[in-house]
Design an enzyme around this catalytic site. Structure first.
Site, PDB file in Angstrom:
ATOM      1  N   ARG A   4      72.284  20.741  43.966  1.00  0.00           N
ATOM      2  CA  ARG A   4      73.592  21.410  44.071  1.00  0.00           C
ATOM      3  C   ARG A   4      73.499  22.480  45.149  1.00  0.00           C
ATOM      4  O   ARG A   4      73.086  23.609  44.924  1.00  0.00           O
ATOM      5  CB  ARG A   4      74.015  21.964  42.718  1.00  0.00           C
ATOM      6  CG  ARG A   4      74.140  20.824  41.678  1.00  0.00           C
ATOM      7  CD  ARG A   4      75.439  20.810  40.963  1.00  0.00           C
ATOM      8  NE  ARG A   4      75.682  19.521  40.324  1.00  0.00           N
ATOM      9  CZ  ARG A   4      75.053  19.048  39.239  1.00  0.00           C
ATOM     10  NH1 ARG A   4      74.120  19.744  38.651  1.00  0.00           N
ATOM     11  NH2 ARG A   4      75.384  17.865  38.752  1.00  0.00           N
ATOM     12  N   ARG A  26      72.845   9.767  46.795  1.00  0.00           N
ATOM     13  CA  ARG A  26      72.264  11.119  46.748  1.00  0.00           C
ATOM     14  C   ARG A  26      71.001  11.182  45.898  1.00  0.00           C
ATOM     15  O   ARG A  26      70.303  12.197  45.906  1.00  0.00           O
ATOM     16  CB  ARG A  26      73.299  12.145  46.263  1.00  0.00           C
ATOM     17  CG  ARG A  26      73.696  11.995  44.810  1.00  0.00           C
ATOM     18  CD  ARG A  26      74.558  13.162  44.357  1.00  0.00           C
ATOM     19  NE  ARG A  26      75.089  12.973  43.021  1.00  0.00           N
ATOM     20  CZ  ARG A  26      75.667  13.924  42.310  1.00  0.00           C
ATOM     21  NH1 ARG A  26      75.787  15.148  42.807  1.00  0.00           N
ATOM     22  NH2 ARG A  26      76.138  13.683  41.113  1.00  0.00           N
ATOM     23  N   HIS A  83      79.569  16.086  50.688  1.00  0.00           N
ATOM     24  CA  HIS A  83      79.919  17.119  49.693  1.00  0.00           C
ATOM     25  C   HIS A  83      79.349  18.482  50.127  1.00  0.00           C
ATOM     26  O   HIS A  83      78.423  19.016  49.497  1.00  0.00           O
ATOM     27  CB  HIS A  83      79.301  16.663  48.367  1.00  0.00           C
ATOM     28  CG  HIS A  83      79.825  17.315  47.141  1.00  0.00           C
ATOM     29  ND1 HIS A  83      79.800  18.675  46.944  1.00  0.00           N
ATOM     30  CD2 HIS A  83      80.384  16.787  46.026  1.00  0.00           C
ATOM     31  CE1 HIS A  83      80.305  18.943  45.756  1.00  0.00           C
ATOM     32  NE2 HIS A  83      80.672  17.818  45.180  1.00  0.00           N
ATOM     33  N   ASP A 105      89.637  22.383  42.262  1.00  0.00           N
ATOM     34  CA  ASP A 105      89.048  21.056  42.451  1.00  0.00           C
ATOM     35  C   ASP A 105      90.168  20.149  42.970  1.00  0.00           C
ATOM     36  O   ASP A 105      90.956  19.609  42.201  1.00  0.00           O
ATOM     37  CB  ASP A 105      88.477  20.552  41.106  1.00  0.00           C
ATOM     38  CG  ASP A 105      87.519  19.390  41.302  1.00  0.00           C
ATOM     39  OD1 ASP A 105      87.414  18.876  42.443  1.00  0.00           O
ATOM     40  OD2 ASP A 105      86.870  18.988  40.317  1.00  0.00           O
ATOM     41  N   GLU A 161      84.741  19.221  51.854  1.00  0.00           N
ATOM     42  CA  GLU A 161      84.074  17.931  52.013  1.00  0.00           C
ATOM     43  C   GLU A 161      84.963  16.929  52.740  1.00  0.00           C
ATOM     44  O   GLU A 161      86.076  16.655  52.285  1.00  0.00           O
ATOM     45  CB  GLU A 161      83.753  17.352  50.626  1.00  0.00           C
ATOM     46  CG  GLU A 161      83.234  18.369  49.634  1.00  0.00           C
ATOM     47  CD  GLU A 161      83.255  17.850  48.182  1.00  0.00           C
ATOM     48  OE1 GLU A 161      83.251  16.631  47.965  1.00  0.00           O
ATOM     49  OE2 GLU A 161      83.284  18.696  47.275  1.00  0.00           O
TER      50      GLU A 161
HETATM   51  O1  TA6 Z   1      83.674  17.071  44.869  1.00  0.00           O
HETATM   52  C1  TA6 Z   1      84.103  17.833  43.780  1.00  0.00           C
HETATM   53  C2  TA6 Z   1      83.438  17.311  42.521  1.00  0.00           C
HETATM   54  O2  TA6 Z   1      83.722  15.959  42.356  1.00  0.00           O
HETATM   55  C3  TA6 Z   1      83.872  18.172  41.325  1.00  0.00           C
HETATM   56  O3  TA6 Z   1      84.810  17.518  40.508  1.00  0.00           O
HETATM   57  C4  TA6 Z   1      82.588  18.579  40.660  1.00  0.00           C
HETATM   58  O4  TA6 Z   1      82.265  17.829  39.572  1.00  0.00           O
HETATM   59  C5  TA6 Z   1      81.602  18.498  41.794  1.00  0.00           C
HETATM   60  O5  TA6 Z   1      82.022  17.456  42.628  1.00  0.00           O
HETATM   61  C6  TA6 Z   1      80.120  18.466  41.481  1.00  0.00           C
HETATM   62  O6  TA6 Z   1      79.652  17.209  41.243  1.00  0.00           O
HETATM   63  P1  TA6 Z   1      78.233  16.956  40.626  1.00  0.00           P
HETATM   64  O7  TA6 Z   1      78.148  15.455  40.460  1.00  0.00           O
HETATM   65  O8  TA6 Z   1      77.212  17.498  41.571  1.00  0.00           O
HETATM   66  O9  TA6 Z   1      78.217  17.630  39.301  1.00  0.00           O
END
Ligand code: TA6
Length: 274
Positions: A50, A73, A145, A190, A249
């Site tokens: 993250r 990923r 992302h 979001d 993103e």
């Molecule tokens: O791109 C936004 C998103 O899809 C959010 O809804 C949030 O869940 C985020 O990505 C993080 O995703 P992850 O799979 O890393 O928990």
């Protein structure tokens, strides 16, 4: 985990993990880190990192039967182009992921996906290319992302989205028009902007800089910040991390790419200090 370190004669640098083809750091020449990394980020194979730029492919979020954000990923990518000669500064790298028994169990297609990262003095370009190497059509959604680091989200703003429509995932995906002159994040955000502008700007006042996020090939864009309550639900993010980040993103979500056998698609995102 194996990492490629890029450096440019101007002094800019970037780090890319082979696991996930994940850019984890970009420092422009004479500047500060642009990519946010969660304080408690784990770098174990298979764990989502993250921070940085996770490659979302072949599925954005839960829009299909694959694990959240697809398998790219969490996969080990291979290095395609290596630096020529000892001690030479390398400012570009290409990584690839091809189907194997593990990917075909999840997604029964033959593919080659390439990620090229190119570093310049004040910009970083990430290009995603997908080749259908099989004999069946497949479709996918995707995203880069990108976790942009800001000194303080309360003193930051996102510009370029005024008048655009977005799906508000905090409101069950309601389609909403962005009427704000600039987007100042002060709550969980979001959003999937459909047919997004090719240029979005993050104003990071605390660091006295503006970061442009330019896209080609990708039609949509996502803006995400979990804010104070939700942040605790994400492994790798510390309780105060939401104050230091915003995800902007380049993405392809609204109309999945349909790729016929023997054809390819590409999309790229450039981050630039302006
Ligand atoms: O791109 C936004 C998103 O899809 C959010 O809804 C949030 O869940 C985020 O990505 C993080 O995703 P992850 O799979 O890393 O928990």
């Amino acid at each position: 985990m194996p990492t490629v370190l890029l450096s440019h004669p101007s002094g800019s640098s970037a780090d890319i993990y082979l696991n996930g083809a994940h850019v984890t750091s970009w420092i422009p020449a004479g500047g500060k880190e642009v990519l946010f990394m969660g304080k408690t980020a784990t770098f174990a194979p298979g764990d989502p990192i993250r921070g940085g730029i996770p490659v979302v492919w072949p599925q954005f979020a839960n829009l299909g039967g694959l694990p959240q954000h697809g398998f790219a990923r969490k996969s080990e990518w291979e290095l395609v182009e290596t630096p020529d000669g000892d001690g030479e500064e390398q400012s570009s790298v290409k990584l690839q992921l091809t189907d194997d028994h593990r990917t075909r169990e999840l997604w029964p297609y033959h593919f080659r996906t390439e990620l090229t990262v190119t570093l310049e003095e004040k910009s970083l370009t990430v290009k995603l290319e997908v080749f259908n190497t099989g004999d069946e059509l497949f479709s996918f959604t995707a995203g880069l992302h990108t976790y942009v680091a800001v000194a303080d989200i309360r003193e930051s703003a996102i510009r370029g989205l005024t008048g655009k429509w977005y799906l508000d995932k905090t409101q069950g995906g309601n389609e909403t028009k962005d009427e704000a002159k600039k987007l100042v994040i002060s709550d969980e955000t979001d959003r999937v902007y459909l047919k997004a502008p090719k240029k979005i700007e993050v104003e990071d006042r605390g660091n006295d800089r503006r970061i442009e996020v330019r896209a080609t090939g990708f039609k949509d864009a996502v803006v995400w910040n979990p804010w104070v309550e939700k942040v605790t639900g994400f492994i790798g993010l510390d309780t105060e991390d939401y104050l230091r980040m915003v995800c902007v993103e380049a993405a392809q979500i609204g109309s999945p790419v349909e790729l016929k056998p023997g054809t390819s698609w590409s999309g790229a995102q450039t981050l630039a200090i302006v």
